[in-house]
Design an enzyme around this catalytic site. Structure first.
Site, PDB file in Angstrom:
ATOM      1  N   SER A  47      30.503  54.891  59.634  1.00  0.00           N
ATOM      2  CA  SER A  47      31.789  54.891  60.328  1.00  0.00           C
ATOM      3  C   SER A  47      31.598  54.291  61.724  1.00  0.00           C
ATOM      4  O   SER A  47      30.854  53.327  61.902  1.00  0.00           O
ATOM      5  CB  SER A  47      32.350  56.322  60.398  1.00  0.00           C
ATOM      6  N   SER A  48      32.212  54.883  62.729  1.00  0.00           N
ATOM      7  CA  SER A  48      32.122  54.371  64.093  1.00  0.00           C
ATOM      8  C   SER A  48      32.562  55.444  65.072  1.00  0.00           C
ATOM      9  O   SER A  48      33.432  56.272  64.756  1.00  0.00           O
ATOM     10  CB  SER A  48      33.024  53.141  64.253  1.00  0.00           C
TER      11      SER A  48
ATOM     12  N   TYR B  89      40.585  48.563  62.815  1.00  0.00           N
ATOM     13  CA  TYR B  89      39.199  48.856  62.454  1.00  0.00           C
ATOM     14  C   TYR B  89      38.954  50.363  62.458  1.00  0.00           C
ATOM     15  O   TYR B  89      38.397  50.927  61.499  1.00  0.00           O
ATOM     16  CB  TYR B  89      38.265  48.152  63.439  1.00  0.00           C
TER      17      TYR B  89
ATOM     18  N   LYS C  53      37.869  53.329  59.543  1.00  0.00           N
ATOM     19  CA  LYS C  53      36.730  54.215  59.683  1.00  0.00           C
ATOM     20  C   LYS C  53      37.164  55.679  59.629  1.00  0.00           C
ATOM     21  O   LYS C  53      36.428  56.533  59.106  1.00  0.00           O
ATOM     22  CB  LYS C  53      35.984  53.928  60.986  1.00  0.00           C
TER      23      LYS C  53
END
Length: 256
Positions: free
Chosen positions: A147-148, A161, A165
């Site tokens: 993920s982020s 984006y 995620k």
């Protein structure tokens, strides 16, 4: 000396370069063999495989475009055949859904085409590629979805984006719940800002941004690829066997 049956095998999507390549090297140093996937640059994948082999592990290179879900069944067939030929096995142990791209665009300016591309790569692929590979993942195996940090904190320009995620993080918990009967653990690894070519190398190549992020991070710097590769190796080691359904942020304590 370990036999083919004793060795662990990891498949890392998007591992011909960047964070995926670094993950592959850290796992190789732990004695894990690696399946490296690439989209279009086989030479980079072969170079990554050579580095894995230099660390004493085995490596296999396979082409995979995670944006094209129609190709997942064929990829699974190719992987099954390769596992049999190279390891005399019909299953692998670790799946790391790492492949991705970065698109930097303000919410107001993000196009439907950009949104759809991010969806195909970052959310649809982990869902349907993992589904296609389930028959090849060993019982008691591990899945790690990348993920982020941007799914927790917000930076302008990454709305689409980060939304994908966020979806990956929810998906991880459902996967962990439903695959538990096979003793397969599923976790999320969420990197923070890392010095890579993500989004055109914004963090690595923009000194002002790099410094600003470091100032907001408890450990006083931005992340390096080795920070992420080492974390993946740790999570997939025997010591990570009881971690399941969790989001692990590897970000040095950013925006605490």
């Amino acid at each position: 000396m370990s036999t083919n049956a004793d060795r662990k095998i990891a498949l890392i999507t998007g591992s011909s370069r960047g964070l995926g390549r670094n993950m592959a090297l850290h796992l190789a140093r732990q004695g894990v063999d690696v399946v490296i996937t690439y989209r279009s640059h086989r030479d980079e994948a072969e170079a990554a495989a050579a580095e894995v082999i230099a660390e004493g592990a085995r490596a296999l290179v396979l082409q995979l475009d995670v944006a094209d879900s129609a190709g997942f069944a064929g990829f699974a067939d190719a992987l099954k055949s390769a596992l049999g030929q190279q390891w005399q096995r019909d299953a692998f142990d670790y799946l790391v859904n790492n492949a991705g791209i970065g698109i930097h665009a303000a919410f107001a300016d993000t196009t439907e085409a950009q949104f759809d591309e991010l969806f195909r790569i970052h959310l649809k692929a982990p869902f349907f590629l993992t589904q296609a590979l389930l028959p090849l993942i060993a019982d008691g195996g591990r899945i790690l979805n990348v993920s982020s940090g941007l799914a927790r904190f917000s930076m302008p320009g990454f709305a689409a984006y980060a939304a994908m995620k966020g979806g990956v993080e929810v998906l991880t918990r459902y996967m962990a719940r439903e695959l538990g009967e096979r003793r397969i653990t599923v976790n999320t690894l969420a990197p923070g800002a890392i010095e890579t070519d993500f989004a055109g190398g914004m963090v690595r190549d923009t000194p002002q941004m790099n410094s600003a992020i470091a100032d907001q991070t408890a450990l006083g710097r931005v992340g390096l690829p080795d920070d992420i590769g080492a974390a993946v190796a740790a999570l997939l080691s025997d010591g990570g066997r009881w971690i399941n359904g969790q989001r692990i942020e590897v970000a040095g304590g950013i925006y605490l």
